[in-house]
Write a protein that holds these residues in place. Structure first.
Motif, PDB file in Angstrom:
ATOM      1  N   UNK A 135       0.812  -1.215   0.000  1.00  0.00           N
ATOM      2  CA  UNK A 135       0.000   0.000   0.000  1.00  0.00           C
ATOM      3  C   UNK A 135       0.844   1.263   0.000  1.00  0.00           C
ATOM      4  N   UNK A 136       0.157   2.406  -0.046  1.00  0.00           N
ATOM      5  CA  UNK A 136       0.842   3.688  -0.185  1.00  0.00           C
ATOM      6  C   UNK A 136       1.020   4.429   1.125  1.00  0.00           C
ATOM      7  N   UNK A 137       0.349   3.971   2.182  1.00  0.00           N
ATOM      8  CA  UNK A 137       0.393   4.706   3.452  1.00  0.00           C
ATOM      9  C   UNK A 137       1.335   4.092   4.482  1.00  0.00           C
ATOM     10  N   UNK A 138       1.902   2.951   4.167  1.00  0.00           N
ATOM     11  CA  UNK A 138       2.874   2.331   5.080  1.00  0.00           C
ATOM     12  C   UNK A 138       4.134   3.169   5.116  1.00  0.00           C
ATOM     13  N   UNK A 139       4.966   2.950   6.144  1.00  0.00           N
ATOM     14  CA  UNK A 139       6.239   3.668   6.232  1.00  0.00           C
ATOM     15  C   UNK A 139       7.374   2.728   5.846  1.00  0.00           C
ATOM     16  N   UNK A 140       8.506   3.333   5.511  1.00  0.00           N
ATOM     17  CA  UNK A 140       9.681   2.550   5.134  1.00  0.00           C
ATOM     18  C   UNK A 140      10.114   1.640   6.269  1.00  0.00           C
ATOM     19  N   UNK A 141       9.935   2.101   7.499  1.00  0.00           N
ATOM     20  CA  UNK A 141      10.320   1.297   8.653  1.00  0.00           C
ATOM     21  C   UNK A 141       9.561  -0.005   8.763  1.00  0.00           C
ATOM     22  N   UNK A 142       8.450  -0.128   8.035  1.00  0.00           N
ATOM     23  CA  UNK A 142       7.633  -1.349   8.104  1.00  0.00           C
ATOM     24  C   UNK A 142       7.991  -2.360   7.028  1.00  0.00           C
ATOM     25  N   UNK A 143       8.924  -2.020   6.136  1.00  0.00           N
ATOM     26  CA  UNK A 143       9.311  -2.962   5.089  1.00  0.00           C
ATOM     27  C   UNK A 143      10.735  -3.445   5.336  1.00  0.00           C
TER      28      UNK A 143
END
Length: 551
Positions: A135-143
């Motif tokens: 999705x587009x609203x996740x943050x980089x820290x979550x990947x």
């Protein structure tokens, strides 16, 4: 509209300390996919950074038709950034949502422009690299780290630059992510230049640009075809060297024979003069004629000898310095059937649990594969004794050594020889140096400080220190050994492992490398479990399974 292109004219570059990289380099890249290959330190990444505008050449020029986009070797993203910010669409997306909510500010319409389907295009770009789920609203820290590389690639695919530069894009990517990147490269229609040691990726390109000694040589076709052409070329170059060496020996022999003949004539003339068999004026004329003839004869042979030396130098120049590690390691041998490692109900701090028991016997060669974050490194560190297990037991029945990705087994302050001596404290200095010579650290090279080594040299020094350690390691653990190694270094690693006679456990995403070192057993870390698998299944799994799914 004219086709995209990239042209380097008389390009020169040197580092601030005066070390030259290029001097008058000419190259032109047109539409299509080009694999840029060469030894570590040849200037591949430097060339990409110059084209991208990150470095300024000391001479010459770079001319690009169209926009340039670059995926750097080390991708670092702010963990607080949202996915839409990394993709560069956050402002347009915010304006679009505001318009949809009824806000009719002119600024919002200007921000959107004609890009009303920006979200659909962004999601399509994410899907193209296998990130449609984030999705587009996740943050980089979550990947994951591998997903952040693919995220940067998705941003480039969304921009569709005219010239795309990729610098070692598959480093640290798992098999699934590699397959996605390979597919994106195969589908690219503009100018693409990729620097990589990933042989599978380089088999997706249309041509190979070989950067060697500051010049580029072009080969049409994939990397596999390039290797075949280079092998034929090098075989011919080596034959030329042998012929030139034979010619040089012949010219030396003929020069010696000519000098012997001239010496005999001088002795004969001297004897005739002493016996006064001919008038003095005749003998003088004969002597002068003999001296002129001898000088001319000597000049002819010396000229031929100089020509033979020059031809040999030219022939040697055409043969590449492709030294291979050749070392006999009998003390690492493990008898067939002997148990070298036992894992009992092992639960590492992160990753898969080994339920029941797992044994490694004899000189098995085990590949440890799985997605990034599955726990491969944690398992190796637990086996090596660097991390305590949460539960269960590790029993190593033979001496073992672990070579981590960071290569931090070496002390940067010490020389190569001093580092090797740390692992073999009972060995004499001469013995250490003799062993290091087999790993291509000969003479003064063994006295270089580790801090000043290239990536490939540092890896070779670490491998030498571990494999020459006392007691000899009969179990060797390697974590992503081919990351950041050029093709020559990977070949050197492969030949060194051919000499290793102990058991081997390698964590890697590089399937061609794993197959080249004779893997006998494949273990897959997936969904918290460790299971036996096959290389063919890995290719299908990597291409088809969505992230986060289990086997």
């Amino acid at each position: 509209m004219s086709a995209s292109s990239l042209t380097c004219t008389s390009l020169s570059f040197e580092w601030p300390d005066g070390t030259p990289v290029f001097d008058g380099l000419d190259a032109a890249f047109g539409t299509g996919r080009t694999g840029l290959v060469g030894a570590n330190g040849s200037g591949k990444s430097t060339l990409l950074r110059i084209v991208a505008g990150e470095l300024t050449p000391s001479g010459g020029s770079v001319r690009v038709t169209g926009e340039v986009g670059m995926l750097p070797q080390n991708v670092t993203l702010d963990t607080a950034l949202r996915v839409d910010e990394v993709l560069g669409i956050a402002a347009r997306r915010t304006a679009l949502h505001a318009i949809e909510a009824g806000e009719v500010s002119e600024a919002h319409f200007e921000a959107v422009g004609d890009d009303w389907d920006v979200e659909e295009r962004a999601l399509a770009a994410l899907g193209e690299v296998g990130l449609g789920h984030i999705g587009l609203d996740r943050t980089v820290g979550e990947v994951s780290g591998g997903e952040s590389v693919l995220l940067r690639l998705a941003a480039l695919l969304l921009r569709r630059p005219d010239v795309l530069l990729l610098d070692e894009p598959t480093n640290n990517l798992d098999l699934y992510a590699r397959r996605r990147l390979h597919a994106a490269v195969a589908a690219w229609t503009g100018v693409l230049v990729v620097v990589s040691h990933d042989r599978e990726l380089l088999d997706q390109v249309d041509q190979i640009a070989d950067l060697h000694s500051g010049e580029i040589t072009w080969f049409g076709g994939t990397f596999s075809e390039y290797r075949e052409a280079l092998a034929v070329e090098q075989e011919a170059a080596e034959r030329t060297v042998r012929a030139a060496e034979a010619d040089l020996r012949r010219q030396k022999r003929e020069l010696v024979e000519a000098q012997v003949k001239l010496a005999r004539r001088r002795r004969y003339g001297q004897k005739m003069a002493e016996e006064k068999r001919e008038p003095k004026i005749v003998m003088g004329a004969r002597k002068r004629a003999a001296q002129v003839s001898a000088g001319r004869h000597r000049a002819v042979h010396e000229e031929r000898l100089a020509g033979a030396r020059e031809r040999l130098d030219e022939a040697v120049e055409a043969v590449r310095d492709d030294d291979e590690i050749r070392v006999d390691l009998p003390h690492t041998a493990v008898p067939a059937g002997r148990t070298v490692l036992t894992l009992l109900d092992l639960q590492p701090a992160h990753g898969a649990r080994i339920r029941g028991g797992l044994d490694l016997r004899g000189p098995e060669r085990v590949a440890l594969v799985g997605r990034n974050g599955a726990g491969k490194t944690t398992l190796l560190r637990t086996i090596a004794g660097e991390l305590p297990p949460v539960a269960g037991e590790v029993r190593a029945h033979v001496p073992l050594r672990f070579l981590p990705q960071r290569l931090d087994v070496l002390d940067d302050r010490l020389t190569v020889a001093e580092n090797a001596a740390r692992f073999a404290p009972e060995a004499t200095a001469n013995r250490v140096r003799a062993r290091l010579a087999r790993f291509l650290f000969r003479g003064a090279r063994a006295d270089r400080r580790v801090a000043g080594l290239s990536g490939g040299e540092r890896f070779r020094a670490a491998l030498a220190a571990l494999m020459l350690a006392e007691p000899a390691p009969q179990l060797l653990l390697l974590d992503e050994p081919t990351n950041n190694l050029d093709m020559a270094s990977v070949k050197q690693l492969t030949t060194a492992l051919e000499s290793y006679r102990g058991a081997l456990v390698v964590a890697s995403h590089d399937l061609p490398f794993l197959e080249s070192v004779g893997i006998t057993r494949w273990l897959l870390l997936e969904g918290g479990e460790l299971e036996e698998t096959e290389p063919g299944r890995l290719g299908r799994a990597g291409a088809e399974r969505p992230p986060g799914s289990t086997a």
